[in-house]
Design an enzyme around this catalytic site. Structure first.
Site, mmCIF file in Angstrom:
data_model
loop_
_atom_site.group_PDB
_atom_site.id
_atom_site.type_symbol
_atom_site.label_atom_id
_atom_site.label_comp_id
_atom_site.label_asym_id
_atom_site.label_seq_id
_atom_site.Cartn_x
_atom_site.Cartn_y
_atom_site.Cartn_z
ATOM 1 C CD GLN A 95 -1.140 -0.520 3.578
ATOM 2 O OE1 GLN A 95 -1.485 0.099 4.571
ATOM 3 N NE2 GLN A 95 -1.837 -1.650 3.578
ATOM 4 C CG HIS A 97 -0.665 5.340 3.462
ATOM 5 N ND1 HIS A 97 -1.989 4.644 3.343
ATOM 6 C CD2 HIS A 97 -0.029 4.744 4.294
ATOM 7 C CE1 HIS A 97 -1.928 3.549 4.143
ATOM 8 N NE2 HIS A 97 -0.766 3.630 4.582
ATOM 9 N NE ARG A 279 -6.291 -2.612 0.805
ATOM 10 C CZ ARG A 279 -7.129 -1.920 1.142
ATOM 11 N NH1 ARG A 279 -7.896 -1.201 0.211
ATOM 12 N NH2 ARG A 279 -7.476 -1.599 2.517
#
Ligand SMILES: [Zn+2]
Length: 399
Positions: A95, A97, A279
Site C-alpha cells: 500500500q 498513502h 493498494r
C-alpha cells in the site's frame, strides 16, 4: 476527569494471529483471527470508557477542548491519531498513502462522482493523510520503499525469472519498471511469476529459505493470496522493495508515497486518523493501478530504523517523526520507580508489560498488562510500577 480507563476494540481481519492480542488484553484464545487492537476514537470502532460505558468518541465530542487541549482542538477538532497493537500473521496488502493535499483533492473528486463511501472501488474514505509509525514488539518484517539502485539490479539479476527486467530498470527507472509490471495483463504476469513460484515453493516448504530473501516472501504470498488462479502482481514488489527486519524497540516511519507492507510480527502502530489506502497487490481488494501510480514515490528508499531519543528522566524514549498528528514514545519503569509527566495535549497510554498505578491529583487507576488509559490535556500525572513495566504512549506534538 484527568484519567480515563479505556477498553479498546479487537479487529478480526484475516491476516491476524490468534493468540497475541487475546493474551495481551486478558481474553480467551478462541481461534478467531485477532489482527488489530484499536485504542482510539475512530467512529468505526471507538474505545469504551470502562467507568461509564460511554464511547470515547462521544465523550470527546462532548468534552473536546478539555480533553484534547485547545491547540489540538483548534488544529484538528478531534483526536488526531489512531493507536493500535498489530499481530501480523499473514502478509498485509502492499500500500501507499496519499499526501494531505492529494487526499483532500481525491476525496472531493470521488464525492463529485457520487461514489458511495462504502463502494469497494472507492479510494478516498476521508480527506486526511495517513502517515504511520510503528515500533516492533519483537522481530518484525516489512517491505518499505524501493531498493537502492545497485541492490535492485543485483536482486533482479540473481532471480532468473526477473533478469529481463534489469534492462527495463536501467532504461526507464523505478517508474518504468513498476508501471510495466502493474499494467501488464494477468497472462503476462502468470508467464513470468509461475516459473518463479514453481522454483521457490519447494525450497520454502523445505525450510531452505531465509526471511531476508525475497523468495521466502514470494512463496508465502503465493500460498496466502493465490494458490489457485492468477498470480498476484504484488509478488513482483517483494523483489523491488526493501525487506526490512526491525527488532523489539526499533521503529520505522512511513510517510506519504512510500510503498510498504507489513509481513510478519507484532508492533505498536500510531497513525493519523484516516483510512486512505491505495493498494498495490497482495490483496483480494480493489487495486486501482492508475490512481496508485499517481501516489507512489518513484525513488530509492534507504530504510531509516529509529531507536527513539532517550529523555533526561532515563525512562522515556520518543520516536520523533515529521507527522504533525502524533508522537509515539516508549516508557520503561523499573520496579519502585515513578514516571512523571504533564500532558500538554491528550495522551493515550497502554501498559504492555507489568503492573502500574497511575495517579493524577486524587484520581488513581490500577492497571495491568494490556490495559489502556487516557490523560486529559493540562493534567500532570505519575505512573508508579510495582514490577518492571513497559508502556507505550501516543500524544499529539502540538503544544
Ligand atoms: Zn500503511
Amino acid at each position: 476527569m484527568a484519567l480515563l480507563k479505556l477498553k479498546g476494540v479487537v479487529q478480526n481481519y484475516a491476516w491476524g494471529g490468534t493468540e497475541y492480542i487475546p493474551n495481551l488484553i486478558g481474553e480467551e484464545v478462541t481461534g478467531d483471527k485477532c489482527a488489530e487492537y484499536w485504542m482510539g476514537a475512530h467512529d468505526k470502532a471507538p474505545a469504551t470508557i470502562t467507568s461509564s460505558g460511554q464511547k470515547f468518541n462521544d465523550y470527546i465530542a462532548a468534552n473536546s477542548q478539555d480533553l484534547l487541549g485547545k491547540p489540538v482542538y483548534d488544529a484538528f477538532g478531534k483526536l488526531p491519531f489512531l493507536f493500535k497493537v498489530l499481530d501480523v500473521n499473514d502478509m498485509l496488502s502492499i500500500q501507499v498513502h496519499p499526501t494531505k493535499k492529494e487526499a483532500v483533492k481525491g476525496f472531493a473528486h470521488e464525492n463529485e462522482l457520487g461514489i458511495p463511501l462504502s463502494a469497494p472501488h472507492r479510494n478516498y474514505k476521508d480527506d486526511n493523510h495517513k502517515p504511520e509509525i510503528m515500533v516492533a514488539l519483537g522481530e518484525f518484517w516489512l517491505l518499505h520503499g524501493f531498493k537502492p539502485e545497485a541492490n535492485l539490479i543485483a536482486t533482479l539479476s540473481e532471480t532468473p525469472e526477473l533478469s529481463q527486467l534489469v534492462e527495463v530498470f536501467k532504461t526507464s527507472g523505478y517508474k518504468g519498471l513498476y508501471q510495466l509490471v502493474m499494467e501488464e495483463s494477468a497472462d503476462e504476469t502468470n508467464q513470468v511469476l509461475k516459473p518463479l513460484i514453481d522454483r521457490v515453493l519447494p525450497l520454502y516448504k523445505e525450510g531452505a529459505l531465509d526471511k531476508s530473501s525475497p523468495d521466502y516472501w514470494a512463496a508465502k504470498a503465493y500460498l496466502t493470496f493465490c494458490p489457485e488462479g492468477d498470480l498476484d502482481k504484488g509478488i513482483y514488489s517483494v523483489y523491488f522493495f526493501n525487506i526490512v527486519k526491525v527488532n523489539a524497540g526499533e521503529a520505522v516511519f512511513q510517510d506519504a508515497g512510500v510503498p510498504h507492507a507489513y509481513m510478519e510480527g507484532q508492533n505498536m502502530e500510531l497513525m493519523a486518523n484516516s483510512d486512505n489506502v491505495l493498494r498495490g497487490g497482495l490483496t483480494p481488494k480493489h487495486v486501482d493501478v492508475p490512481e496508485l501510480l499517481k501516489h507512489v514515490a518513484f525513488e530509492e528508499t534507504i530504510p531509516n530504523i529509529l531507536n527513539g531519543d532517550a529523555q533526561p528522566d532515563g525512562l522515556e524514549r520518543i520516536y520523533k517523526s515529521p507527522a504533525p498528528d502524533f508522537e509515539l514514545s516508549k516508557v520503561s519503569v523499573q520496579s519502585g520507580a515513578t514516571y512523571q509527566s504533564n500532558a500538554d495535549t491528550v495522551e493515550v497510554i497502554i501498559v504492555l508489560e507489568g503492573n502500574v498505578k497511575a495517579t493524577s491529583g486524587d484520581e488513581l487507576l490500577d492497571l495491568t498488562k494490556g490495559e489502556v488509559f487516557s490523560v486529559s490535556a493540562g493534567d500532570s500525572y505519575k505512573i508508579a510500577a510495582s514490577d518492571e513495566a513497559i508502556l507505550y504512549k501516543a500524544k499529539c506534538p502540538v503544544k
